[in-house]
Design a protein around this motif. Structure first.
Motif, short mmCIF file in Angstrom:
data_model
loop_
_atom_site.label_atom_id
_atom_site.label_comp_id
_atom_site.label_asym_id
_atom_site.label_seq_id
_atom_site.Cartn_x
_atom_site.Cartn_y
_atom_site.Cartn_z
N LEU A 29 0.83 -1.21 0.00
CA LEU A 29 0.00 0.00 0.00
C LEU A 29 0.86 1.26 0.00
N LEU A 30 1.99 1.21 0.73
CA LEU A 30 2.92 2.34 0.70
C LEU A 30 3.54 2.49 -0.68
N SER B 227 1.10 4.08 -2.91
CA SER B 227 0.97 5.49 -2.56
C SER B 227 2.12 6.31 -3.13
N ILE C 4 -6.17 7.13 -3.29
CA ILE C 4 -6.43 6.50 -2.00
C ILE C 4 -7.56 5.47 -2.06
N ILE D 138 -6.10 2.34 -3.59
CA ILE D 138 -5.25 1.73 -2.58
C ILE D 138 -6.11 0.94 -1.59
N LEU E 240 -4.49 2.06 6.52
CA LEU E 240 -4.22 3.45 6.15
C LEU E 240 -3.10 4.10 6.95
N HIS F 288 0.18 3.63 6.77
CA HIS F 288 1.30 4.02 5.90
C HIS F 288 0.91 5.10 4.90
N PRO F 289 -0.26 5.03 4.26
CA PRO F 289 -0.67 6.19 3.46
C PRO F 289 -0.77 7.47 4.28
N ASN G 275 2.75 8.70 4.69
CA ASN G 275 3.23 9.25 3.43
C ASN G 275 2.63 10.64 3.18
N ASP G 276 1.32 10.79 3.42
CA ASP G 276 0.67 12.07 3.20
C ASP G 276 1.13 13.14 4.19
N GLY H 30 -10.40 3.74 2.03
CA GLY H 30 -10.08 4.96 1.31
C GLY H 30 -11.30 5.85 1.13
#
Length: 482
Positions: free
Chosen positions: A31-32, A35, A41, A44, A318, A320-321, A324-325, A446
Motif C-alpha cells: 500500500l505504501l 501510494s 487512496i 489503494i 491506512l 502508511h498512506p 506518506n501524506d 479509502g
C-alpha cells in the motif's frame, strides 16, 4: 501445567518467522508502494481486499487435513510438507512482485500479491493445525503462541522495515528480492530436519519429487488465480465499480450476509444427532461439528471475533498512506516499522502470552481490547501534530504493542474454541472469519477516510475495538480445547 520442550518452542519461533516475513509485503508495504507511485487512496483501499483471502482459508484447509504434498509428504510428513510447498510459493510470488514493482500494470500487481497472500495463508493453516495438536490446553498454548508470534511479528516488522529501507536506498525491486531471499531461508532448514520415523523413501528422492510436484502446483494455482481475477475485474467493471464509486453501503450490506446465512442454517444443524459430522463429507464435517457444538452461541462468538481485531486491521490499512501524506520519508517510516515496532511488538506479545496463560481468559481479552483500542487513537492524535520523528515512533510503538498483546490473547482464545477432531480446519474457519468483516471494510477505507478524514477514520477504528468488550459476558472462555 503443560511444559513444552524448548525445541518445540524454537520450531514455532521459526514457523512464525517464515509466515510473518511476507505479510507486510502484500499489505502495508504494498500500500505504501502504491501510494509512492501516485495511486489514488480509493484504489489503494481496494488493494486492501487482497488481505481478504486469508479469511477464506477454511475453503482449502480441509485439503491440508486429508492430503499431503507428493514427495515432501513421504519423508517429512503432511504438516511439514505443506509448509515447505508454501515457502516455495511465497518466494516465487515475491520474486514476481519484485519484477513488476513499477506498478505499471495494477492487475498484474494484484495477481502476484494475491498469490503471495494465498501461500502465506497456507503456511499458517498447516502450522496452526500442528500447534493445536501439540498443546491442547491454555497453559500449553500460552508459551507456544508467544513463541510463534514473536517469530511472526518480528519477521513481519523486520520485513516491513527492511523493505522500506532498501527501497529508500535502491528501489522497490531490490526491496522485494531481499525479502524473497530471506523468506526462503527456513526451507533448507526444514529440508535438513530428520524425516518421519516410518518414511518409505529417502531424503533426496523425496526432495526431488516434492520440488517437481511443487512446480506443477504453483503453475496451476497461478493460472487459476489469473482466470479468477480476470473474471472479477470484468464483473466489477460491468457493475460500474471504480475509484469514484461509493462502495461503503454495499460493503456494509455484504458484511451482514454471513450472519444471516448462518442464522438460517443453525436450526437445521441443531436438529442433527451428535455424531452427524462423522457420516458427512470431510469437507463440511468440521464446520457442522463446530456449529452443532456451540449452537446459537456461535452467532455471539462470530460477532465477537469479527470486531475484536477490526481496529488493528483498519489502522494497518491506512497507517502508511497517512504517514506518506504527512510527509514522512521512507527512511523514517523504515525506522518506525523496524526496531521501534519490533521491540514494542515483542513486549506486547510477551505480555499477552503471559496474560492468556496466567489470568482468566475473559480478563486477558478485556485488557487486550483496551490496550489495542487506545493505541488506535494514537493515530488520531498524530493527525493533529506537526510531522516529527518522535511522534511517528511513539505512535508506531503504541500500535504494535497493542496489536501484539491483543493478538496473543486472541490466538489462545480461538485455539480453545475448536474440537480436537478438526483443529486445523476449525481454527482456519474461526481465524479467517475473524478478519472477514474487518478486511471487507478495509477495502472501503479509502472512501471512508475521504468522507470523515484520517482522524475520524482512526477514531472509528479505536471505537470498534473497544466495543468488543460488550460481548465478553456472553462468551465461553474455558481453559481446555473441547
Amino acid at each position: 501445567m503443560t511444559t513444552l520442550p524448548r525445541r518445540v518452542l524454537a520450531l514455532y519461533l521459526l514457523l512464525g518467522f517464515s509466515a510473518g516475513l511476507p505479510f507486510y509485503m502484500f499489505n502495508a508495504v504494498l500500500l505504501l508502494r502504491l501510494s509512492r507511485h501516485g495511486v489514488d487512496i480509493v484504489t489503494i483501499g481496494f488493494f486492501a481486499w487482497i488481505a481478504l483471502l486469508p479469511t477464506f482459508k477454511f475453503a482449502w484447509a480441509p485439503l491440508l487435513e486429508r492430503w499431503g504434498v507428493p514427495g515432501f509428504d513421504a519423508f517429512w510428513g503432511r504438516r511439514r510438507g505443506w509448509i515447505m510447498l508454501a515457502q516455495l510459493g511465497i518466494t516465487a510470488s515475491m520474486v514476481a512482485m519484485a519484477f513488476t514493482a513499477d506498478d505499471s500494470s495494477l492487475p498484474l500487481t494484484a495477481l502476484f500479491a494475491t498469490l503471495l497472500a494465498f501461500w502465506t495463508t497456507t503456511l499458517e493453516v498447516a502450522a496452526d493445525g500442528w500447534r493445536i495438536e501439540l498443546a491442547p490446553t491454555a497453559e500449553g498454548q500460552g508459551p507456544l503462541v508467544a513463541a510463534n508470534l514473536w517469530g511472526y511479528r518480528s519477521a513481519m516488522v523486520a520485513a516491513g522495515s527492511g523493505a522500506v529501507l532498501v527501497a529508500a536506498w535502491a528501489d522497490w525491486t531490490a526491496a522485494y528480492l531481499v525479502i524473497a531471499v530471506a523468506a526462503f531461508v527456513p526451507f533448507p532448514v526444514l529440508a535438513a530436519m530428520r524425516g518421519e520415523p516410518d518414511a518409505p523413501i529417502g531424503r533426496l528422492p523425496a526432495l526431488i519429487g516434492g520440488l517437481l510436484a511443487s512446480a506443477a502446483i504453483l503453475l496451476a494455482s497461478a493460472a487459476v488465480a489469473a482466470l479468477t481475477g480476470a473474471g472479477l475485474l470484468r464483473a466489477a467493471t460491468a457493475a460500474g465499480i471504480g475509484a469514484g464509486s461509493n462502495i461503503t453501503p454495499v460493503v456494509l450490506a455484504v458484511c451482514l450476509l454471513p450472519f444471516v446465512a448462518l442464522a438460517l442454517a443453525l436450526p437445521r444443524i441443531r436438529r442433527l444427532p451428535r455424531d452427524a459430522d462423522e457420516r458427512m463429507n470431510g469437507w463440511i464435517a468440521p464446520y457442522v461439528e463446530l456449529f452443532w457444538r456451540h449452537g446459537y452461541r456461535v452467532l455471539v462468538l462470530l460477532a465477537f471475533v469479527s470486531v475484536y481485531r477490526m481496529g488493528d486491521v483498519l489502522a494497518l490499512t491506512l497507517s502508511h498512506p497517512l504517514w506518506n501524506d504527512r510527509g514522512y520519508s521512507l527512511a523514517q517510516i523504515g525506522v518506525a516499522d523496524g526496531v521501534v515496532s519490533l521491540l514494542a511488538s515483542m513486549a506486547g506479545v510477551a505480555l499477552g502470552g503471559w496474560a492468556a496463560a496466567r489470568l482468566r481468559l475473559g480478563l486477558a481479552l478485556l485488557l487486550g481490547a483496551i490496550v489495542a483500542g487506545l493505541a488506535n487513537f494514537g493515530f488520531v492524535w498524530q493527525t493533529w501534530q506537526p510531522p516529527a520523528g518522535w511522534v511517528l515512533y511513539l505512535v508506531a510503538a503504541a500500535d504494535q504493542f497493542g496489536n501484539g498483546m491483543a493478538g496473543a490473547v486472541f490466538v489462545v482464545f480461538l485455539s480453545l474454541q475448536v474440537s480436537a477432531k478438526y483443529p486445523a480446519a476449525q481454527y482456519a474457519f474461526l481465524s479467517g472469519f475473524a478478519f472477514l468483516l474487518p478486511r471487507l471494510l478495509a477495502g472501503a477505507s479509502g472512501a471512508i477516510s475521504q468522507s470523515i478524514g484520517y482522524d475520524g477514520f482512526f477514531a472509528l477504528a479505536g471505537g470498534v475495538t473497544l466495543a468488543a468488550v460488550l460481548f465478553l459476558p456472553f462468551l465461553h472462555t474455558g481453559r481446555q480445547v473441547e
